[in-house]
Enzyme design. Structure first.
Site, short mmCIF file in Angstrom:
data_model
loop_
_atom_site.label_atom_id
_atom_site.label_comp_id
_atom_site.label_asym_id
_atom_site.label_seq_id
_atom_site.Cartn_x
_atom_site.Cartn_y
_atom_site.Cartn_z
N ASP A 59 -17.20 1.12 16.74
CA ASP A 59 -17.32 0.93 15.29
C ASP A 59 -16.35 -0.14 14.79
OD1 ASP A 59 -18.40 1.41 12.77
OD2 ASP A 59 -18.18 3.58 12.93
N ASP B 30 -25.79 2.52 8.22
CA ASP B 30 -25.28 3.88 8.04
C ASP B 30 -26.23 4.73 7.21
OD1 ASP B 30 -23.00 3.71 9.56
OD2 ASP B 30 -21.67 3.23 7.89
#
Length: 692
Positions: free
Chosen positions: A439, A496
């Site tokens: 990430d 997301d």
């Protein structure tokens, strides 16, 4: 004057370069494939333009690196300064060349300034994708503010461009704009590919659609900030330039752009999209686990609240739904109870995992699932042991604003990369881990190419030592999706947002460059955590089944009916994933803007699946016939509406596909199209077809 000429081409396209007087070459032709008997000398001569009042006596060419020294009136391909700060205006002349069957390297030099410009160009014979890169070397240390990858002109009849923008949870937004006098400049200085600046451009005409017309598509394969210039000069000529973001290269002797990938299509946007998709899955991504495993990520089930017994229960439920990989997300390390602490302390939290990760991994493995884990290696919290020991490792000023409560590590430093490698390698070596979700949750405080180069070096080292570990690129979702990161990873997390309505559009527009095999798509919770919208299980499941399928919700919330839906759709995806992993995603043209429709066509053309998602109410009562594409006109196909049982009671008629399989020719399916039953918005029709 005899010109030097070069040709790169195949059955789909031709690129002809010409150099007059040993100057930098220009593209005198780029478009449909030329016949073998074409005279490239004639094309070079025909490319010379007229001059008239108000102009210099010879037009500077749009060369592969347009030169200010040639009185080029637009954006030059190189902007730099010598050690004293004086502008560099080189006059490059031919030095040497190296040619191969599918590529060429051209070397040009300015002996006075002791500069060398190397232009690498190739055409992949399997995908018809051009790959072009510029390399600058200087005998002296110079500052380069801008260096363009090889520059190509835009034909005059291509009057529009499609560019990408977006934001968190709304990535891959497209905008169709007209060319106009002046420059359209996108200068992404966030230090990563970025949600708002996917590094791509499509040049087209107003008539170009998914299935017809001409298009020129570009993608800059770089994971840092980039700059794009789409310029129309006063004389009417146009050019497109891509390179690193302004001032990201700094002072050095050697400078290199990332590869620019480009292609011409005479069959609409799909013609270009298929080449990019094939290149990614066949040439760029290596070492991915096949068949692609059904993914489960626990983030939206537990967030930071890790309890071993609950995680085991969730893993068991995910396995029952059909999951084959379990990914432990943020919260397993340091003393990470929220996003304010512990980034950089990559050791297992003994409060949550007193016996380490092994008990959870053993349980996950006993279910037949692979185990994956989350890292955010490039980031650091002030509340961390690492920051207290090495605050000098932070990139940027001490008083900079934080993002998501975190700062950034300086990845250009050898000691930073060595530390991160040691931490990650230790976790991988001590545990049976087959997957990393990597990430990157904030933009950089400074724009610096060395940051991205350091990231590449770290991932390359880990890949070499742990070749069995797959890596997913995530950056608050789709903030780092590009061919530079995909060369080193196996999967991207587009967004997301697990809102299936948002996902339909995001996946649809991303497919212009990305294949299904690397594009993660998960069944989110009943109520989306990013939009607050409640979406039915069938729509969520079929949306995820259009790409690399997974789940990202708390499976304990599912009703028996919802669980059965997920099992059914997951079973269908598993039965079809082998051929779908190598299928071409073809976007379908529809007269109804409420419809997102795509056709995934097998490599051999013998089978396909159509997904037709109605994301909002249509303006008309009935759906327009849905025309297909890419089929053999003379072949017959048998088509089944596999979820016809989902038809609502308000569908009161008897359209043929509602109760029967249809046998029809490719010509009929592409010209007339499929007549589908009426349905509510936020539903998907799924149709399977095989060549008879």
């Amino acid at each position: 004057m005899q010109a030097r000429t070069w040709h790169l081409g195949d059955a789909h396209q031709s690129l002809v370069l010409a150099s007059l007087g040993d100057c930098l070459p220009e593209a005198v032709y780029w478009g449909p494939a030329l016949p073998e008997r074409e005279s490239y000398q004639s094309l070079a001569a025909a490319a010379v333009t007229d001059v008239t009042g108000g102009m210099v006596d010879r037009n500077a060419p749009i060369s592969l690196n347009p030169e200010a020294s040639q009185t080029f009136p637009g954006q030059s391909g190189l902007t730099g300064r010598d050690a004293d700060g004086n502008p560099l205006t080189p006059r490059f002349r031919f030095s040497n060349e190296t040619t191969s069957e599918h590529g060429l390297t051209l070397v040009y030099a300015d002996t006075d300034l002791e500069l060398s410009l190397v232009l690498d160009l190739s055409m992949d014979p399997e995908t018809s994708l051009l790959q072009m890169q510029t390399h600058l070397e200087s005998a002296h240390k110079i500052t380069v503010d801008w260096l363009a990858a090889p520059v190509l002109p835009v034909p005059a009849h291509m009057g529009e461009m499609i560019e990408y923008s977006g934001r968190w949870c709304a990535e891959f937004l497209t905008r169709r704009l007209p060319f106009a006098p002046g420059a359209r400049v996108r200068d992404n200085r966030t230090g990563r590919t970025d949600h708002a600046h996917f590094p791509a451009l499509i040049v087209c005409s107003s008539q170009t659609s998914n299935t017809s017309g001409e298009a020129y598509a570009y993608h800059y394969g770089w994971s840092g900030g980039h700059r794009m210039v789409a310029e129309e000069l006063a004389d009417g000529r146009r050019q497109v330039q891509f390179g690193h973001a302004s001032a990201s290269m700094k002072k050095n002797h050697v400078f290199r752009t990332a590869p620019l990938f480009a292609t011409y299509s005479g069959t609409g946007f799909n013609g270009a999209a298929v080449r990019f998709q094939k290149y990614v899955r066949n040439k760029l991504v290596s070492g991915a686990r096949m068949p692609r495993p059904v993914h489960y990520n626990c983030w939206e089930a537990v967030y930071f609240d890790h309890k071993l017994d609950e995680l085991k229960s969730i893993a068991s439920r995910a396995a029952d739904l059909g999951a084959e990989r379990f990914v432990l997300d943020d919260g397993w390390f340091g003393q990470r109870d929220d996003d304010t602490s512990s980034l950089g302390d990559w050791v297992v939290d003994k409060r949550k995992y007193p016996d380490g990760l092994k008990p959870l991994i053993d349980h996950v493995k006993s279910l037949g699932l692979q185990f994956g884990i989350w890292f955010e290696p490039e980031m650091i919290n002030e509340d961390s042991d690492l920051f207290r020991a090495h605050s000098e490792w932070v990139l940027g000023s001490a008083d900079q604003p934080k993002g998501r409560q975190q700062l950034v590590l300086d990845m250009s430093r050898d000691d930073v990369r060595d530390y991160l490698y040691d931490c990650i390698a230790k976790v991988l070596a001590e545990n049976d881990i087959g997957y990393i979700k990597w990430d990157h949750n904030r933009v950089l405080p400074v724009v610096d190419a060395a940051q991205t180069e350091g990231l590449y070096a770290l991932i390359d080292r880990l890949r070499a030592d742990f070749p069995h570990v797959e890596i997913e690129s995530c950056a608050s979702g789709g903030g780092r999706v590009d061919f530079g990161i995909l060369k080193r990873t196996h999967r991207v997390w587009l967004s997301d947002s697990n809102d299936a309505l948002e996902r339909q559009r995001i996946q649809h527009d991303a497919s212009l460059f990305l294949p299904a095999s690397v594009t993660g798509s998960h069944v989110g919770p009943r109520v989306s955590h990013t939009s607050g919208r409640t979406i039915n299980a069938k729509f969520r499941a079929w949306t995820a089944a259009q790409r690399h399928m997974g789940f990202e919700m708390d499976p304990r919330e599912l009703s028996d009916e919802e669980a059965e839906v997920l099992k059914t759709v997951t079973g269908w995806w598993k039965a079809n994933r082998d051929w779908m992993a190598t299928a071409d995603i073809l976007r379908l043209d529809s007269a109804d803007p409420a419809l997102f429709a795509e056709q995934q066509l097998a490599e051999d053309g013998d089978r396909f699946v159509v997904f037709a998602a109605l994301v909002r109410p249509s303006n008309q009562i009935l759906q327009y016939p849905l025309r297909l594409t890419g089929l053999d006109r003379n072949a017959l196909y048998r088509i089944t509406l596999i979820n016809r049982a989902d038809a609502t009671g308000l569908s009161r008629g008897s359209p043929f596909l509602k109760n029967n399989d249809l046998e029809a020719s490719g010509q009929y399916l592409m010209s007339h199209g499929l007549t589908l039953p009426w349905r509510f918005p936020e539903t998907i029709w799924v149709l399977e077809a095989k060549r008879i």
